[in-house]
Enzyme design. Structure first.
Site, PDB file in Angstrom:
ATOM      1  N   SER A 156      26.591  76.802  77.006  1.00 56.02           N
ATOM      2  CA  SER A 156      26.173  76.601  78.392  1.00 56.02           C
ATOM      3  C   SER A 156      24.690  76.878  78.586  1.00 56.02           C
ATOM      4  O   SER A 156      23.992  76.129  79.271  1.00 56.02           O
ATOM      5  CB  SER A 156      26.986  77.514  79.323  1.00 56.02           C
ATOM      6  N   GLU A 170      28.977  91.783  78.335  1.00 56.82           N
ATOM      7  CA  GLU A 170      27.564  91.763  78.673  1.00 56.82           C
ATOM      8  C   GLU A 170      26.893  93.126  78.523  1.00 56.82           C
ATOM      9  O   GLU A 170      25.735  93.221  78.078  1.00 56.82           O
ATOM     10  CB  GLU A 170      27.381  91.237  80.099  1.00 56.82           C
ATOM     11  N   PHE A 210      25.863  87.784  85.966  1.00 59.54           N
ATOM     12  CA  PHE A 210      26.465  88.758  85.060  1.00 59.54           C
ATOM     13  C   PHE A 210      25.402  89.623  84.393  1.00 59.54           C
ATOM     14  O   PHE A 210      25.640  90.794  84.084  1.00 59.54           O
ATOM     15  CB  PHE A 210      27.322  88.058  84.009  1.00 59.54           C
ATOM     16  N   ASP A 270      31.255  76.272  90.084  1.00 64.46           N
ATOM     17  CA  ASP A 270      31.865  77.495  89.559  1.00 64.46           C
ATOM     18  C   ASP A 270      32.156  78.500  90.668  1.00 64.46           C
ATOM     19  O   ASP A 270      32.942  79.419  90.489  1.00 64.46           O
ATOM     20  CB  ASP A 270      30.961  78.138  88.509  1.00 64.46           C
TER      21      ASP A 270
END
Length: 318
Positions: free
Chosen positions: A35, A56, A81, A115
């Site tokens: 992505s 993360e 994130f 999203d």
């Protein structure tokens, strides 16, 4: 027809080129390499590429270790994130210790689009710029993306790169200067200044053209570095035009508008207004439709310029 390129593609290409130029560069990603296009680096240099999975915080902690050993880690995940899931180790390990880690927050602003709100990043600038030692760079087009990657790698200390998913119009050329901490005036203008960042730079340029047609001379300035911000340029524009509008794909709280206001309230208070998301959660939808819905458009920039000019005129009368 406007020439466009996806900023994430340009970022991936720049990271790949950097890998060939500097053997100390390592790349970490949290299962989003396809992505954010960091996978381009991974395919070329698998021994320096680490997919840590959806983890993360661990990714940021690992990057701190790499930086402590003299490497230059680029960590990659969606902007929301990066700021919120990885925020603790970024603050306590990377920023606190002034480690040489580069943070690529992709799908910034509303560019994750369908999203939905969980993936939209509208507070990341606020989070990152509040951390001591952290530089914050918001990228406007693919050309600037490649310059920003190179500049971030050469910069001593942590840098947050804010990267859109979208294919955005090309504004800059290869010969245009880019330096972390230095803004760039793009047009002349005497009546008001539009300080813009990211995709809103292009929209600000369109707004300035439309304002010219109704007799308003608006200066457009690209503030790609939110921190350290170009205080001298902002103060000069306030003194020369007497009115400021900021435009950003971010919450109006804590981003470019707040950073510019912090400068001006101390140095040169002038009538000022803000274009951004008005402190609310957003929703899923097509990207340009979302930008329209939340006022991140040419019409709203024009309206805010006209409003600050009315306040400027009123203040001139007293």
């Amino acid at each position: 027809m406007v020439n466009k390129q996806a900023i994430r593609d340009a970022y991936g290409e720049a990271l790949l080129a950097l890998g060939g130029q500097n053997q100390d560069v390592v790349v970490l990603e949290s299962d989003v390499g396809h992505s954010d296009k960091s996978i381009l680096f991974g395919k070329a240099y698998p021994e320096r590429y680490f997919n840590v999975g959806i983890s993360e915080g661990n990714m940021a902690a690992m990057a701190a270790g790499f930086a402590s050993a003299g490497k230059i880690p680029f960590i990659n995940t969606f902007a929301v994130f990066m700021a919120l899931r990885a925020g603790d180790p970024i603050n306590s390990l990377i920023a606190h210790n002034h480690l040489n880690v580069k943070l690529a927050g992709t799908f910034s602003g509303l560019s994750a689009a369908y999203d939905g709100a969980s993936h939209h990043a509208l507070s990341d600038i606020a989070v990152m710029r509040s951390m001591p030692n952290m530089a914050v760079v918001s990228i406007a087009d693919a050309v600037e993306a490649k310059k920003a990657v190179k500049a971030a790698a050469a910069y001593s200390g942590p840098v947050y790169l804010r990267i859109s998913r979208a294919a955005l119009p090309i504004i800059f050329s290869a010969g245009d200067p880019f330096s972390i901490g230095m803004g760039m005036q793009l047009t002349e203008g005497q009546d008001a200044t539009i300080l813009a960042t990211g995709y809103m730079v292009y929209k600000a340029l369109l707004a300035a053209e439309n304002l010219k047609n109704i007799g308003i001379s608006a200066r457009v300035v690209n503030i790609h570095t939110i921190k350290p911000i170009d205080r001298e340029l902002i103060i000069r524009c306030a003194k020369e035009t007497g009115a400021i509008v900021t435009a950003e794909e971010h919450n109006v709280i804590g981003g470019l508008g707040s950073a510019a206001a912090e400068v001006l309230v101390k140095e040169c208070p002038v009538p000022m207004d803000f274009v951004g998301v008005e402190d609310r959660f957003t929703e899923s939808g097509e990207y340009e439709q979302l930008l329209e819905k939340y006022g991140l458009n040419v019409a709203n920039i024009m309206s805010k310029v006209q409003k600050v000019l009315m306040r400027k005129k009123a203040s001139d009368c007293h």
